[in-house]
Write a protein that holds these residues in place. Structure first.
Motif, PDB file in Angstrom:
ATOM      1  N   VAL A  97      45.587  41.096  47.178  1.00 38.63           N
ATOM      2  CA  VAL A  97      44.639  42.070  47.291  1.00 38.63           C
ATOM      3  C   VAL A  97      44.719  42.830  48.714  1.00 38.63           C
ATOM      4  O   VAL A  97      44.307  42.011  49.581  1.00 38.63           O
ATOM      5  CB  VAL A  97      43.292  41.819  46.909  1.00 38.63           C
ATOM      6  N   THR A  98      45.176  43.901  48.854  1.00 39.49           N
ATOM      7  CA  THR A  98      45.325  44.345  50.275  1.00 39.49           C
ATOM      8  C   THR A  98      43.669  44.864  50.753  1.00 39.49           C
ATOM      9  O   THR A  98      42.955  45.374  49.705  1.00 39.49           O
ATOM     10  CB  THR A  98      46.286  45.598  50.323  1.00 39.49           C
ATOM     11  N   PRO A  99      43.704  44.701  51.872  1.00 46.03           N
ATOM     12  CA  PRO A  99      42.196  45.036  52.416  1.00 46.03           C
ATOM     13  C   PRO A  99      41.959  46.556  52.040  1.00 46.03           C
ATOM     14  O   PRO A  99      40.578  47.000  51.815  1.00 46.03           O
ATOM     15  CB  PRO A  99      42.425  45.211  54.098  1.00 46.03           C
ATOM     16  N   ASP A 100      42.809  47.515  51.853  1.00 48.97           N
ATOM     17  CA  ASP A 100      42.135  48.941  51.327  1.00 48.97           C
ATOM     18  C   ASP A 100      41.916  48.719  49.950  1.00 48.97           C
ATOM     19  O   ASP A 100      41.244  49.625  49.216  1.00 48.97           O
ATOM     20  CB  ASP A 100      43.324  49.921  51.487  1.00 48.97           C
ATOM     21  N   ARG A 101      41.987  47.856  49.079  1.00 48.93           N
ATOM     22  CA  ARG A 101      41.820  47.591  47.791  1.00 48.93           C
ATOM     23  C   ARG A 101      40.896  46.429  47.360  1.00 48.93           C
ATOM     24  O   ARG A 101      40.586  45.916  46.388  1.00 48.93           O
ATOM     25  CB  ARG A 101      43.184  47.564  46.877  1.00 48.93           C
ATOM     26  N   PHE A 102      40.075  46.017  48.475  1.00 47.89           N
ATOM     27  CA  PHE A 102      39.091  44.973  48.461  1.00 47.89           C
ATOM     28  C   PHE A 102      37.717  45.911  48.719  1.00 47.89           C
ATOM     29  O   PHE A 102      37.676  46.471  50.033  1.00 47.89           O
ATOM     30  CB  PHE A 102      39.201  44.006  49.327  1.00 47.89           C
ATOM     31  N   PHE A 103      36.849  45.815  47.894  1.00 48.94           N
ATOM     32  CA  PHE A 103      35.367  46.278  48.290  1.00 48.94           C
ATOM     33  C   PHE A 103      34.319  45.511  48.076  1.00 48.94           C
ATOM     34  O   PHE A 103      34.499  44.289  47.202  1.00 48.94           O
ATOM     35  CB  PHE A 103      35.230  47.207  47.057  1.00 48.94           C
ATOM     36  N   ILE A 104      33.514  45.122  48.820  1.00 47.41           N
ATOM     37  CA  ILE A 104      32.348  44.122  48.997  1.00 47.41           C
ATOM     38  C   ILE A 104      31.169  44.842  49.425  1.00 47.41           C
ATOM     39  O   ILE A 104      31.009  45.680  50.131  1.00 47.41           O
ATOM     40  CB  ILE A 104      32.707  42.769  50.150  1.00 47.41           C
TER      41      ILE A 104
END
Length: 118
Positions: free
Chosen positions: A91-98
């Motif tokens: 999961v690339t950082p641009d597709r990780f939401f927290i």
């Protein structure tokens, strides 16, 4: 007691069986709590979409903690978790939401009592 919950469209079969064990040291380092207080849940095969694209690996997460979250802390935590997610499950950082939730002890229970009583 920090609790990290992750929903991802990565197939469960592609999530390492020891994923939660591997992410715990990162949580200890970033959230500044002891190992025995960390909790992690990851659920694969979820329908996750970023901008209508549900084909590429993606993840949505929440991190709840009693303290040790804040403006600077969260910047560090998201960076480290995003790097880990990319390395471990693609999961690339641009597709990780927290989302971060700094909660009060009276809103968390364990051992049959709330944390404000511990």
């Amino acid at each position: 007691m920090p609790c990290l919950k992750i929903l991802t469209n990565v197939p469960t079969a592609k999530i390492p069986v020891d994923f939660c064990k591997k992410i715990t040291p990162i949580m200890v380092e970033t959230v500044k709590k002891e190992t025995e207080h960390m909790m992690c849940v990851i659920s694969g095969d979820c329908q996750v979409s970023f901008g209508g694209d549900s084909s590429a690996p993606a993840a949505v997460a929440t991190l709840e903690s009693i303290g040790n979250l804040g403006v600077e802390e969260n910047k560090y935590i998201v960076k480290e978790l995003a790097n880990f997610m990319h390395k471990e499950i693609g999961v690339t950082p641009d597709r990780f939401f927290i989302s971060f939730y700094d909660i009060r002890g009276y809103n968390v229970g364990r051992f049959g009592i709330t944390f404000d009583n511990l």
